[in-house]
Write a protein that holds these residues in place. Structure first.
Motif, PDB file in Angstrom:
ATOM      1  N   ALA B 490       0.821  -1.210   0.000  1.00 43.60           N
ATOM      2  CA  ALA B 490       0.000   0.000   0.000  1.00 43.60           C
ATOM      3  C   ALA B 490       0.859   1.265   0.000  1.00 43.60           C
ATOM      4  O   ALA B 490       2.046   1.235   0.313  1.00 43.60           O
ATOM      5  CB  ALA B 490      -0.921  -0.008   1.213  1.00 43.60           C
ATOM      6  N   ASP B 494      -2.198   5.144   2.690  1.00 44.05           N
ATOM      7  CA  ASP B 494      -3.103   4.020   2.963  1.00 44.05           C
ATOM      8  C   ASP B 494      -2.614   3.205   4.157  1.00 44.05           C
ATOM      9  O   ASP B 494      -3.423   2.755   4.985  1.00 44.05           O
ATOM     10  CB  ASP B 494      -3.234   3.120   1.730  1.00 44.05           C
ATOM     11  CG  ASP B 494      -4.115   3.754   0.651  1.00 44.05           C
ATOM     12  OD1 ASP B 494      -4.812   4.740   0.968  1.00 44.05           O
ATOM     13  OD2 ASP B 494      -4.090   3.274  -0.488  1.00 44.05           O
ATOM     14  N   GLY B 564      -8.063   2.168   3.496  1.00 42.75           N
ATOM     15  CA  GLY B 564      -7.308   3.181   2.764  1.00 42.75           C
ATOM     16  C   GLY B 564      -7.577   4.604   3.213  1.00 42.75           C
ATOM     17  O   GLY B 564      -8.405   4.863   4.092  1.00 42.75           O
ATOM     18  N   ASP B 566      -8.307   7.358   1.147  1.00 44.47           N
ATOM     19  CA  ASP B 566      -9.080   8.269   0.288  1.00 44.47           C
ATOM     20  C   ASP B 566     -10.222   8.957   1.038  1.00 44.47           C
ATOM     21  O   ASP B 566     -10.395  10.171   0.953  1.00 44.47           O
ATOM     22  CB  ASP B 566      -9.654   7.514  -0.920  1.00 44.47           C
ATOM     23  CG  ASP B 566      -8.590   7.263  -1.980  1.00 44.47           C
ATOM     24  OD1 ASP B 566      -7.448   7.741  -1.777  1.00 44.47           O
ATOM     25  OD2 ASP B 566      -8.892   6.589  -2.979  1.00 44.47           O
TER      26      ASP B 566
END
Lengths: 578, 578
Positions: B490, B494, B564, B566
């Motif tokens: 990752a 993340d 993650g 985002d």
């Protein structure tokens, strides 16, 4: 930083979760027009921020003090309370026939959300008063209602609940206070009560104590308990506070938090006679107590929301101000800590968690209104939601306050920043008004048993129908359904052994469902170009965070919920404590 | 109730988890014979119960006070500390060549377990001293070692760590304290340091401050930091404390807890010159700091165990004494609350959780000893275990203290019972010595990166090999393996976004593995008719409880670990705080 009431969020949740518009469609709540609702939510929010919030810290540092036998509130409290009464915030949902405004309980919930987020310990006083109003409204005589409800509704007088005695905490049936007939229909009350919140203070002209006691020859246990109204000052012929009623404030507790709330030891009938009146029938005390406590349990759950809101605002403010370290992999300049991923995780968890428990409490309050309107199924839904909201509201409220401390780092542990006060204050809410363990026992006992389990099954089915395309929520609802069927068939001990994790699972499922509803409503409004776009976009993020990252955690509780009681009793008490 | 050190448990864990017998097989630890180990564990346990525990409450109510510029400890602390020094408990694992006893660090861990369970804030002082000893031992000159180590080892002098400044908390590189050469090899130290635990007190003849500062023209950030030894009193020609060294105690913090630990703001070089000596090379400050902090991180994790032990003992005592309500479905007489299923659940969770984090810390301490012996792989294992033990030890310690409050009901919120003190005291441990969030970042950064992930994979494989027939542990280990491979591939963001849940999962897996080992060892001893049967039977119950009911919870964190970054950045800081 200064506290700001989250009015946009409150109005959104009132609309999408409480269904305030639909409530207004009923004659009884016809006055609760969208304009009035907005005016109240905005007005009480401004009042809370302007008058209650500035007194939060002094409530902790100075606190309520017992001076010469009377409780003195910290500087400013008396005035702020008077303003609260004058502004009419107390009477929102009190029955209209005795001085209240007869508005939905949901609206009173929003008012309390803002007031307590500004100052939890202060806002506890009105919660107690509401309990006294409820008990009198449902069980009092016409004369009692006429004499006491108007002043309680405005908040000019405040109320208390006197249940606990040193040997009778959760076990109310063990209480020993006595009520001896005086021959004129009144009773002489004697005994000591402990943990009486706002049992004495100097903010109101009278304090109306609701006291559980035993009449002579009453049967043992809860069956022999009656409820009495015992004012601090007896009313004179004109219904005004007159001579003192023999109630002594023996001491106030030195507590971990809510220091602005005087927790009193009261002695009845020691300094002269304490004259009381029976509320409802003799031996009807437990029923009246549950009336008094039920909404109080929801309001204690709401304290979780209050503290979560205050702690989150403070942490967000601090995280934007505090510059510390460069963000990994993104340049060399130090950034505000809100830019660091794990700080974001904490802040989003706080924000999403606050919204989730707010939704749960606002949904429950809407069901209270529907139950009062006689909407079929609403009373049962209130009964089911109460342990969920009280337990999960306060558990998550405590966790969010802890995250608030953590975001502040070392400064969170130092009292000056105020993050620690939220953490200390909220800890009582998991205990009082029925410990969270007792709530969980109530869920697997009385509540699960309603309609042979069908009330619980109905809630699960409703969630499952809506969760269709949401894998995490559908998965949790499936787990809750499985544990429910296990519980229905399990022994009392096995049910109780798994009650706490089961209660949490069901609460998270319900909160997740309400977050999903909000997510859909926000998306629909964005699609239609309605509402505050910035707010709605943030709502899409927090609901996703809750559903994708917090809901799955509850699935981890399934094993403990279904593990049974055998292992708990594999050791006897002595071996366990060895 | 009176505190009793859990010596049977400590000896069992030392044997089955630390592998103390095997350590004794090495020449360096040959003196640590089973008899000596037992004598030390029993002796320090008695000392902790007899001398430290009785001072726990006064440490909270009176606390350390700043009077006329000097910190005064509460009554009794000075004497108890002298007895501690005289008894030789301080010097257990200090290097033998400078006055220490050269025993395993594992044994010092047990000593600190008992001392801190009796009085966490008091036992923090020795933790700081150990950090100073470590830094001097590894980075000091021969002369520095000869002058300072003997007195630090005995505890006659105490040590401090001076890292933090108002603008430099987690971001140590932002510090501004200066060190100017005085021309004779020494430096003039100037600057303000905050959060200095035991930065001043009246229990020892001298305080040896280890201070991070910048020499003139040092590069910015962490690369330009050097470590200095700055005593409270300069040593005279005979090596005895002489004239004051210009260090002013500006104030002490008003904290939520550990009030017996004076948290000082120190000003160097304001009241006369503060003369310091460089420890190790110029600009070698960060390396020396990590030496100083690494074992301190383990010792802070151990504070979780300390508080968990104290809180659990208190709750067990209370739950056996407090009679309240009949047990559902089992007669009408009220019973001690320990007999109620949900109270049992809480108590077993406290007991099992305490044992789980004790196992984690004792295992890590054994690896410290092996690393010091040069056993291959041990240093990497210490590095990996440190963030797990610090984070999970303090998180679960806090949760257990909270359960302790809950078991006490309303009495838990009242300060007199002492349950609240545990809850307030432990909360700092999730923050200091690197916040738990920073520990988690360390795990997914430096520690996961060791040998390209193979150190982590090695631990997982070891657990998986042992967990074979244990479904819950095997399932969690599988989840940790899956998240590990996700993490390895990752992005930085993340990884950090999931670092905290990942850290918890790995810690629970490791603690679960150590509980499984204990369970097997206990069964083998029972089968062989060895040991204390009552203790061993209880161990079978607590290990089952942890493995069957607590380990599965960690599986619920997998979604968040892999979700993650985002969503965390879907809102900018302004929108998040709106």
């Amino acid at each position: 930083m200064t506290f700001t009431a989250p009015t946009t969020e409150q109005l959104f949740v009132l609309k999408t979760i409480t269904g305030i518009d639909e409530l207004q469609g009923h004659d009884r709540f016809a006055e609760a027009t969208p304009d009035l609702v907005e005016a109240i939510v905005e007005g009480v929010g401004e009042f809370a921020a302007g008058e209650f919030a500035p007194l939060y810290r002094i409530g902790d540092t100075v606190g309520a003090r017992l001076i010469d036998g009377a409780v003195t509130m910290p500087e400013g409290y008396r005035e702020a309370y008077q303003h609260y009464v004058e502004a009419g915030w107390s009477a929102l949902s009190a029955p209209a026939d005795h001085g209240g405004q007869g508005l939905p309980f949901s609206l009173a919930t929003v008012a309390l959300d803002s007031l307590g987020a500004a100052n939890m310990a202060f806002a506890l006083c009105p919660i107690l008063t509401v309990g006294a109003i409820e008990a009198l409204h449902h069980h009092g005589s016409d004369q009692q209602k006429a004499l006491y409800l108007p002043k309680l509704s405005t908040g000019e007088w405040t109320g208390t609940m006197n249940l606990t005695e040193p040997q009778a905490g959760s076990d109310v049936g063990a209480l020993r206070a006595t009520a001896t007939p005086r021959g004129d229909g009144t009773y002489a009350i004697r005994g000591q009560k402990i943990y009486i919140s706002f049992g004495d203070h100097d903010m109101a002209d009278n304090i109306i104590h609701l006291v559980l006691a035993r009449t002579p020859d009453a049967p043992a246990g809860t069956k022999g308990i009656s409820l009495f109204l015992v004012p601090k000052y007896r009313l004179d012929a004109d219904g005004n506070p007159g001579e003192a009623n023999g109630i002594k404030t023996v001491s106030i507790e030195h507590k971990m938090g809510i220091n602005a709330s005087p927790t009193c030891v009261l002695q009845f009938g020691e300094e002269g006679e304490s004259v009381g009146e029976l509320i409802g029938p003799e031996f009807g005390g437990m029923r009246a107590m549950f009336t008094m406590m039920n909404n109080a349990r929801l309001n204690v759950g709401l304290q979780g929301v209050q503290i979560a809101e205050g702690a989150t605002q403070k942490a967000l403010w601090f995280a934007r101000e505090r510059v510390q370290s460069a963000r990994a992999g993104a340049g060399r300049d130090p950034v505000a800590i809100i830019e660091h991923p794990d700080v974001r995780r904490m802040l989003l968890r706080m924000k999403a968690g606050t919204e989730a428990i707010r939704a749960l409490l606002y949904y429950a309050s809407g069901q209270v209104d529907r139950a009062n309107l006689g909407v079929p199924g609403a009373r049962e839904m209130v009964d089911l939601l109460t342990p969920l909201a009280k337990t999960y509201g306060t558990d998550l409220g405590s966790e969010i306050a802890s995250l608030g401390v953590q975001v502040h780092g070392g400064m969170g542990y130092v009292e000056e920043t105020g993050a620690a006060q939220y953490y200390r204050d909220i800890r009582i809410a998991q205990i009082y008004e029925g410990t969270n363990g007792i709530q969980a026992a109530d869920l697997v006992g009385r509540k699960l048993g309603m309609a042979g389990g069908d009330v619980v099954r109905g809630l699960i089915a409703e969630v499952q129908a809506d969760a269709g395309n949401h894998p995490a929520l559908a998965s949790l609802a499936g787990d809750v359904a499985e544990v429910t069927e296990y519980m229905v068939g399990a022994s009392v001990d096995d049910r109780l052994a798994g009650s706490y994790p089961y209660c949490t699972m069901m609460a998270v499922m319900t909160a997740g469902w309400l977050m999903l509803k909000q997510s859909r409503a926000a998306q629909a409004m964005l699609d239609a170009g309605e509402g505050n776009a910035e707010f709605l976009k943030a709502k899409l993020v927090t609901t996703r965070f809750y559903l994708e990252r917090m809901v799955p955690e509850a699935g981890g509780l399934k094993a403990a919920a279904m593990a049974g009681a055998d292992l708990l009793y594999a050791l006897d008490a002595e071996a366990l404590a060895a």
